[in-house]
Design a protein around this motif. Structure first.
Motif, mmCIF file in Angstrom:
data_model
loop_
_atom_site.group_PDB
_atom_site.id
_atom_site.type_symbol
_atom_site.label_atom_id
_atom_site.label_comp_id
_atom_site.label_asym_id
_atom_site.label_seq_id
_atom_site.Cartn_x
_atom_site.Cartn_y
_atom_site.Cartn_z
ATOM 1 N N VAL A 1 1.384 -1.178 -0.026
ATOM 2 C CA VAL A 1 -0.113 -0.205 0.223
ATOM 3 C C VAL A 1 0.725 1.936 0.313
ATOM 4 O O VAL A 1 1.308 1.437 1.015
ATOM 5 N N PRO A 2 0.633 1.565 -1.384
ATOM 6 C CA PRO A 2 1.569 3.745 -1.035
ATOM 7 C C PRO A 2 1.154 3.962 0.363
ATOM 8 O O PRO A 2 0.061 4.490 0.842
ATOM 9 N N PHE A 3 2.608 4.226 1.126
ATOM 10 C CA PHE A 3 2.451 5.062 2.885
ATOM 11 C C PHE A 3 3.123 7.026 2.837
ATOM 12 O O PHE A 3 4.349 6.825 1.981
ATOM 13 N N THR A 4 2.638 7.793 2.141
ATOM 14 C CA THR A 4 2.998 9.055 2.376
ATOM 15 C C THR A 4 3.047 9.407 3.945
ATOM 16 O O THR A 4 2.056 9.805 4.159
ATOM 17 N N MET A 5 4.812 10.041 3.934
ATOM 18 C CA MET A 5 4.390 10.182 5.861
ATOM 19 C C MET A 5 4.966 11.572 5.173
ATOM 20 O O MET A 5 5.447 11.661 4.260
ATOM 21 N N GLU A 6 4.493 12.839 6.251
ATOM 22 C CA GLU A 6 4.956 13.918 6.105
ATOM 23 C C GLU A 6 5.302 13.652 7.486
ATOM 24 O O GLU A 6 4.052 13.905 8.503
ATOM 25 N N ALA A 7 7.022 14.467 8.498
ATOM 26 C CA ALA A 7 6.815 14.253 9.892
ATOM 27 C C ALA A 7 7.933 14.916 10.362
ATOM 28 O O ALA A 7 7.745 15.987 9.840
ATOM 29 N N ASP A 8 7.052 15.224 11.374
ATOM 30 C CA ASP A 8 7.884 16.380 12.792
ATOM 31 C C ASP A 8 9.565 16.415 12.092
ATOM 32 O O ASP A 8 10.282 15.470 11.327
ATOM 33 N N SER A 9 9.759 17.665 11.554
ATOM 34 C CA SER A 9 11.151 17.569 10.677
ATOM 35 C C SER A 9 11.889 19.441 11.768
ATOM 36 O O SER A 9 11.574 20.250 12.109
ATOM 37 N N LYS B 1 19.414 15.711 9.009
ATOM 38 C CA LYS B 1 18.950 14.338 8.498
ATOM 39 C C LYS B 1 17.404 14.310 7.758
ATOM 40 O O LYS B 1 16.777 13.580 7.852
ATOM 41 N N GLY B 2 17.205 15.456 7.352
ATOM 42 C CA GLY B 2 15.706 15.397 5.994
ATOM 43 C C GLY B 2 14.740 16.447 6.494
ATOM 44 O O GLY B 2 14.116 16.027 8.089
ATOM 45 N N SER B 3 14.610 18.046 5.684
ATOM 46 C CA SER B 3 13.054 19.163 6.811
ATOM 47 C C SER B 3 13.015 18.548 5.951
ATOM 48 O O SER B 3 12.799 18.510 4.428
ATOM 49 N N LEU B 4 11.617 19.267 5.855
ATOM 50 C CA LEU B 4 10.052 20.008 5.323
ATOM 51 C C LEU B 4 10.636 21.057 4.572
ATOM 52 O O LEU B 4 10.284 21.567 2.898
ATOM 53 N N VAL B 5 11.839 21.979 5.472
ATOM 54 C CA VAL B 5 11.743 23.582 3.947
ATOM 55 C C VAL B 5 12.700 24.022 5.286
ATOM 56 O O VAL B 5 13.423 23.774 6.361
ATOM 57 N N SER B 6 13.425 24.684 4.202
ATOM 58 C CA SER B 6 14.756 25.378 4.632
ATOM 59 C C SER B 6 14.974 26.929 3.666
ATOM 60 O O SER B 6 14.056 27.289 2.971
ATOM 61 N N LEU C 1 2.349 23.010 -5.169
ATOM 62 C CA LEU C 1 4.014 22.699 -5.203
ATOM 63 C C LEU C 1 4.145 21.685 -4.059
ATOM 64 O O LEU C 1 3.392 21.094 -3.153
ATOM 65 N N VAL C 2 5.624 21.367 -4.395
ATOM 66 C CA VAL C 2 5.602 19.830 -3.301
ATOM 67 C C VAL C 2 5.595 20.085 -1.982
ATOM 68 O O VAL C 2 6.175 20.969 -1.717
ATOM 69 N N HIS C 3 4.722 19.409 -1.205
ATOM 70 C CA HIS C 3 4.944 19.581 0.297
ATOM 71 C C HIS C 3 5.484 17.834 0.880
ATOM 72 O O HIS C 3 4.277 17.272 0.745
ATOM 73 N N GLY C 4 6.610 17.799 1.634
ATOM 74 C CA GLY C 4 6.793 16.502 2.512
ATOM 75 C C GLY C 4 8.871 17.041 2.226
ATOM 76 O O GLY C 4 9.201 18.106 2.188
ATOM 77 N N GLY C 5 9.568 16.186 2.180
ATOM 78 C CA GLY C 5 11.087 16.420 2.424
ATOM 79 C C GLY C 5 11.584 15.076 2.580
ATOM 80 O O GLY C 5 10.235 13.752 3.025
ATOM 81 N N PRO C 6 12.775 14.862 2.396
ATOM 82 C CA PRO C 6 13.364 13.547 2.165
ATOM 83 C C PRO C 6 13.613 13.326 3.859
ATOM 84 O O PRO C 6 13.588 14.135 5.109
ATOM 85 N N GLY C 7 14.057 11.517 4.005
ATOM 86 C CA GLY C 7 15.068 11.554 5.611
ATOM 87 C C GLY C 7 13.686 11.643 6.633
ATOM 88 O O GLY C 7 13.254 11.585 6.126
ATOM 89 N N ARG C 8 14.809 12.411 7.792
ATOM 90 C CA ARG C 8 13.757 12.230 8.786
ATOM 91 C C ARG C 8 12.183 12.398 8.993
ATOM 92 O O ARG C 8 10.996 12.896 9.190
ATOM 93 N N ALA C 9 12.239 14.271 7.114
ATOM 94 C CA ALA C 9 10.427 14.254 7.450
ATOM 95 C C ALA C 9 9.521 12.950 6.393
ATOM 96 O O ALA C 9 8.524 14.282 6.537
ATOM 97 N N GLY C 10 10.047 12.212 6.321
ATOM 98 C CA GLY C 10 9.201 11.146 6.147
ATOM 99 C C GLY C 10 8.872 10.860 4.844
ATOM 100 O O GLY C 10 8.423 9.229 4.198
ATOM 101 N N GLY C 11 10.217 11.586 3.763
ATOM 102 C CA GLY C 11 10.609 10.671 2.294
ATOM 103 C C GLY C 11 9.007 10.927 1.484
ATOM 104 O O GLY C 11 8.699 10.524 0.620
ATOM 105 N N GLY C 12 8.120 11.977 1.632
ATOM 106 C CA GLY C 12 6.626 11.873 0.835
ATOM 107 C C GLY C 12 7.058 13.019 0.591
ATOM 108 O O GLY C 12 7.370 14.276 0.248
#
Length: 683
Positions: free
Chosen positions: A250-258, A424-429, A474-485
């Motif tokens: 199942v596709p799983f998109t995660m947006e985690a604390d960053s 280690k990966g953030s949504l935004v800078s 625009l894409v909202h998400g981020g790699p690594g700790r941010a969830g990879g989605g």
């Protein structure tokens, strides 16, 4: 006090027992309880798949887009009610605007995306691929709505935006949703869903709501479902590792604390406007929504020789911030969402204080206006200082999910990039700079650790939506700790809820399936000129083969004089040795203009209202004097349009494939032109 209801299988229902007690975040008074215990989530999923999904899949992108627009307009009629409830979550009017009207804005944005999609339930993706020399075999990619349900689990305190920004995307794609918001403020989500359901705009089964625990819902997912999660990385990993998620792929998109960061460029000094822009941006990021945003700035990187000046400026800016009851117009920062959140913030700050110190604010007290600082979930904004960011790892690992940020020094841009990556990966800078070299170095150096980077300076500050504002297209998400989605992202987001399938066959067959004419397919050659047909009368594949026209040197010379384009290749007396051409060559735009002269039905008024553009124009072969050209002109695609005003002309958009062919039967050019075509008048 009342019990927050769930909306499942077309009914408003209450869970079993008392559930979780929900409080007014400002006064501390209990206002509701929420529970989903005892509810049949397997049946809810089945209802979405069997009821909501077929209804949405039958609708075209344009019908779904207009549905979203109608929903957005309807919700705007109830803003006063929603704002009143939102104040109880501790949100100021500005905070509520971001949550409520920002969420509604997402509906409008995705409604507008319908114009980039065909008037069908599915669509082509990318370009066609000829797979044979005779052009009888080809391949294309098709996007088809999944047959499952989107399950949105949100643990963060955006009860309106968190729901609307997600369902706007899956509904446009043709997939229903089950939404589980953060329980602590779920009473506001409930109020919005009650309005949505009462409107009757969405088909049955398109939207369901869980106010409470998600229970065993992920134990019943299937391969056609999609799961999105917004919350802590720890919880996200646990959910993502679920047996059913893995077994069914199942596709799983995660947006985690960053641990998002902002950088003050080396070039910025206190005398520059960018200095004030930086200070205002950081203050807003610390205080908006009381810092309870997954995009909020947590780490502040400043050139080491400017640390003291930034500290003073930020402290002064934060001191002007009035905290208290958000119903008071003087208040600029409200409370956290509840006492649990306040306790969690304090615990995380204490971890940070093992290696940092407080520059501004207090962990134990806060001055508030028109409220009780103890009963309400109020905290002071906190500005911390960590003088050794490379030696202290916890500042890059611990997030206090509130109005807390840590100031840190750096020596040069390369070091700022290294510090940004320690998250280690953030949504935004964000980086505030006027120097393109610094901006380029930072974006390219830190970009692979971030989902979005804002380059801020005086040129764009007035129109900038800010560091913490994700935008629908625009894409909202981020790699690594941010969830990879990835979430939102315009058409990219819509494609997450659709299955991409490669389709192979003849041009005729791919045309029939896709409802878009493919090069090489058999055309219809009606006796009436296509421009004489109304929008409803046109059929995909209607085709006109024009007469031939001789291209002469006089034509080329005259066009050069008329246009002013005297490029050497268009001149008769050019020495063509060492060039790509044998002799004088016709302008590409001359050939396109002559093509129009051949395919346009001239003189008499007809249903074509106007030609408003050319897409994908290519010149594929030189055309020399003496060449004969004719045009194969084919109805490629039809897109109906709705009236903006009752007095508007009823019309649609028609795309035409223009193939420019010479005397050897080879293409010299190809283009797609777009016309507005009137619909047949009602008698």
């Amino acid at each position: 006090m009342y019990t927050v209801e769930n909306f499942l299988m077309g009914q408003w229902v209450k869970g079993e027992g008392d559930g979780q007690l929900l409080y007014n975040a400002v006064t501390g008074e209990p206002i509701a309880n929420a529970t989903s215990k005892g509810l049949d989530f397997a049946a809810a999923l089945h209802y979405a798949r069997s009821k909501g999904n077929p209804a949405l899949r039958k609708m075209s992108f344009h019908e779904r887009g207009l549905m979203l627009r109608a929903l957005a307009l309807y919700l705007r009629e109830h803003l006063e009610e929603l704002y009143y409830i939102s104040y109880q979550t501790g949100a100021t009017k500005a905070d509520s605007w971001v949550d409520i009207e920002g969420g509604i804005g997402n509906l409008f944005s995705y409604a507008s995306l319908r114009r980039k999609l065909p008037d069908t339930p599915y669509c082509l993706d990318g370009e066609h691929h000829p797979l044979g020399k005779a052009n009888t075999f080809m391949g294309h990619h098709l996007l088809i709505p999944k047959e499952g349900v989107a399950i949105h689990i949100n643990a963060f305190n955006f009860p309106v935006w968190g729901m609307l920004e997600k369902i706007a995307v899956n509904l446009l794609a043709g997939v229903p949703a089950i939404v589980k918001p953060a329980t602590v403020t779920s009473y506001l989500t409930e109020a919005v869903v009650k309005r949505i359901i009462a409107s009757g705009i969405l088909p049955d089964g398109a939207l369901q709501l869980i106010c409470g625990s998600a229970g065993d819902i992920l134990d019943h997912v299937q391969s056609q479902d999609v799961v999105t999660f917004t919350g802590s990385a720890t919880t996200g990993l646990m959910l993502k590792s679920g047996k059913r998620i893995l077994a069914e792929n199942v596709p799983f998109t995660m947006e985690a604390d960053s641990l998002n960061c902002i950088v003050l460029g080396e070039d910025v000094t206190p005398t520059m406007p960018e200095w004030d822009i930086f200070i205002k941006e950081v203050r807003r990021e610390i205080t908006t929504k009381s810092g309870q945003r997954c995009t909020a700035v947590r780490r502040i990187f400043v050139p080491e020789n400017k640390i003291e000046d930034v500290q003073k400026a930020l402290s002064a800016a934060l001191a002007q911030n009035i905290i208290g009851n958000p119903l008071n117009p003087k208040v600029r920062m409200g409370s956290l969402a509840g006492e649990t959140q306040r306790n969690e913030v304090k615990a995380q700050v204490n971890k940070l204080l093992e290696t940092s110190s407080i520059l501004y604010g207090s962990l134990d007290s806060v001055e508030v206006l028109d409220a009780d600082p103890i009963k309400g979930a109020f905290v002071s904004p906190l500005l911390l200082l960590n003088e050794n960011p490379f030696g202290n790892s916890n500042v890059h690992e611990v997030e206090a999910f509130g109005p807390v940020a840590t100031l840190m020094p750096y020596k040069h841009t390369e070091e700022a990039i290294s510090l940004a990556k320690l998250g280690k990966g953030s949504l935004v800078s964000s980086i505030v700079t006027t120097d393109p070299t610094i901006a380029t170095e930072y974006v390219i150096g830190a970009g692979n650790y971030h989902g979005r980077i804002l380059v801020l300076n005086d040129q764009c500050a007035k129109e900038s939506t800010g560091h913490g504002s994700p935008l629908p297209l625009l894409v909202h998400g981020g790699p690594g700790r941010a969830g990879g989605g990835e979430e939102m992202g315009g058409l990219r987001g819509v494609k997450h809820y659709m299955q991409r399938v490669a389709v192979q066959g003849s041009p005729d067959m791919i045309t029939a399936i896709s409802k878009v004419y493919q090069p090489g397919a058999t055309g219809n050659t009606p006796t009436i000129h296509p421009f004489k047909k109304y929008f409803e009368e046109l059929v995909i594949g209607d085709q006109l083969i024009t007469e031939k026209r001789l291209i002469t040197a006089e034509d080329i010379n005259a066009f050069a004089d008329l246009s002013g384009d005297h490029f050497y290749a268009h001149l008769e007396n050019t020495d063509f040795n060492g060039t790509m051409f044998e002799k004088q060559v016709a302008h590409g735009y001359l050939i396109m203009s002559m093509a129009a002269g051949l395919f346009v039905d001239s003189y008499e008024k007809n249903p074509v209202l106007l030609n408003y553009g050319i897409d994908e124009l290519r010149f594929t072969k030189p055309v020399y004097p003496g060449s004969e050209m004719h045009i194969r002109f084919t109805c490629k695609e039809k897109i109906r349009q709705e009236k903006k005003e009752p007095t508007d002309i009823d019309k649609g958009i028609v795309k035409w494939l223009v193939e420019m062919i010479d005397e050897t039967n080879e293409l010299t050019g190809i283009a797609t032109i777009l016309t507005m075509v009137a619909k047949k008048p009602i008698q």
